[in-house]
Write a protein that holds these residues in place. Sequence first.
Motif, PDB file in Angstrom:
ATOM      1  N   SER A 239       0.854  -1.199   0.000  1.00 51.22           N
ATOM      2  CA  SER A 239       0.000   0.000   0.000  1.00 51.22           C
ATOM      3  C   SER A 239       0.883   1.240   0.000  1.00 51.22           C
ATOM      4  O   SER A 239       2.026   1.210   0.459  1.00 51.22           O
ATOM      5  CB  SER A 239      -0.912   0.004   1.224  1.00 51.22           C
ATOM      6  N   VAL A 241       1.717   5.234   1.075  1.00 51.11           N
ATOM      7  CA  VAL A 241       1.476   6.176   2.170  1.00 51.11           C
ATOM      8  C   VAL A 241       1.711   7.588   1.648  1.00 51.11           C
ATOM      9  O   VAL A 241       2.500   7.817   0.724  1.00 51.11           O
ATOM     10  CB  VAL A 241       2.404   5.893   3.372  1.00 51.11           C
ATOM     11  N   GLU A 246       2.658   9.145   8.188  1.00 54.74           N
ATOM     12  CA  GLU A 246       1.743   8.014   8.009  1.00 54.74           C
ATOM     13  C   GLU A 246       2.516   6.695   8.004  1.00 54.74           C
ATOM     14  O   GLU A 246       2.057   5.690   8.548  1.00 54.74           O
ATOM     15  CB  GLU A 246       0.961   8.162   6.701  1.00 54.74           C
ATOM     16  N   LEU A 247       3.717   6.701   7.393  1.00 53.41           N
ATOM     17  CA  LEU A 247       4.556   5.504   7.370  1.00 53.41           C
ATOM     18  C   LEU A 247       4.938   5.091   8.784  1.00 53.41           C
ATOM     19  O   LEU A 247       4.839   3.919   9.161  1.00 53.41           O
ATOM     20  CB  LEU A 247       5.819   5.760   6.544  1.00 53.41           C
ATOM     21  N   THR A 249       3.372   5.818  11.549  1.00 49.92           N
ATOM     22  CA  THR A 249       2.175   5.340  12.242  1.00 49.92           C
ATOM     23  C   THR A 249       1.866   3.894  11.888  1.00 49.92           C
ATOM     24  O   THR A 249       1.572   3.070  12.765  1.00 49.92           O
ATOM     25  CB  THR A 249       0.966   6.228  11.871  1.00 49.92           C
ATOM     26  N   LYS A 250       1.969   3.568  10.584  1.00 54.24           N
ATOM     27  CA  LYS A 250       1.696   2.197  10.140  1.00 54.24           C
ATOM     28  C   LYS A 250       2.713   1.210  10.715  1.00 54.24           C
ATOM     29  O   LYS A 250       2.362   0.093  11.117  1.00 54.24           O
ATOM     30  CB  LYS A 250       1.703   2.127   8.615  1.00 54.24           C
ATOM     31  N   LEU A 251       3.982   1.641  10.773  1.00 50.99           N
ATOM     32  CA  LEU A 251       5.015   0.763  11.330  1.00 50.99           C
ATOM     33  C   LEU A 251       4.780   0.523  12.810  1.00 50.99           C
ATOM     34  O   LEU A 251       4.966  -0.587  13.317  1.00 50.99           O
ATOM     35  CB  LEU A 251       6.405   1.363  11.101  1.00 50.99           C
ATOM     36  N   ASP A 253       1.864   0.623  14.340  1.00 54.22           N
ATOM     37  CA  ASP A 253       0.684  -0.237  14.452  1.00 54.22           C
ATOM     38  C   ASP A 253       1.038  -1.707  14.162  1.00 54.22           C
ATOM     39  O   ASP A 253       0.568  -2.616  14.819  1.00 54.22           O
ATOM     40  CB  ASP A 253      -0.406   0.231  13.499  1.00 54.22           C
ATOM     41  N   ALA A 254       1.883  -1.886  13.139  1.00 55.68           N
ATOM     42  CA  ALA A 254       2.298  -3.254  12.781  1.00 55.68           C
ATOM     43  C   ALA A 254       3.120  -3.888  13.896  1.00 55.68           C
ATOM     44  O   ALA A 254       2.991  -5.065  14.207  1.00 55.68           O
ATOM     45  CB  ALA A 254       3.106  -3.230  11.492  1.00 55.68           C
TER      46      ALA A 254
END
Length: 257
Positions: A239, A241, A246-247, A249-251, A253-254
Amino acid sequence: MASKPMRILVGCKRVIDYAVKIRVKPDGSGVVTDGVKHSLNPFDEIAMEEAIRMKEKKIANQIVAVSCGPDKCQETLRTALAMGADEAIHVKLSDAEYETLQPLAVAKILSEVAKQQKADLVIVGKQAIDDDSNQTGQMIAALLDWPQATFASEVTVVEDKLRVTREIDGGLETITVATPAVISADLRLNEPRYATLPNIMKAKKKPMATTTPSDYNVDISPRLKVLAVSDPPTREAGSKVADVDELITKLKDAGSL
């Protein structure tokens, strides 16, 4: 090298060609082999090339190629003979026996062949590209109680010993081993030659003996059982970003999953 040139034994496994796309059988019992192109295991091809170069340098005077498997293994051995091996030994197995053949049984067979052939050096590929076990060379050395030099990327002769540069996790390691010894070939050891047409024709006349595991008193019954074979999981789509925040945040969360 000391007094006389060496007699070298080279393991030659028949495997599905590296360029073939592997397909799993519908019942999950293994991979499809019928009607699929097979060839000499690339690492064993490198092992054979190294033996030939030793013969060209007068370090060795005789090369014996050995393969365990069904009748089709003779094609693999003819390839080794066309490259430059002097003689071959086909340890014949049925298709069913070959499907369950495991490294320990192969190591026992090759160690017994080495004894009978009075080999001074055994060279095998570090692993076969079908099962990637990376066990046979080490097991042969243990069974024969010979020194071993695995993952070899360079082999030279120093006085009466072999100096071997090994590829290890941290870089390179150089050791010396006295013969008789076992060497397993890594990718960077050499680049195998192509067999020329005249040598392919000569290979048809070179001696090839046929034996069975029972001739070496080796039990090839499998110690391990394959429960199932399956394709690796399909990789999920990536996906995009919008920005670095945002990157991150996604890392985060993962990482919390």
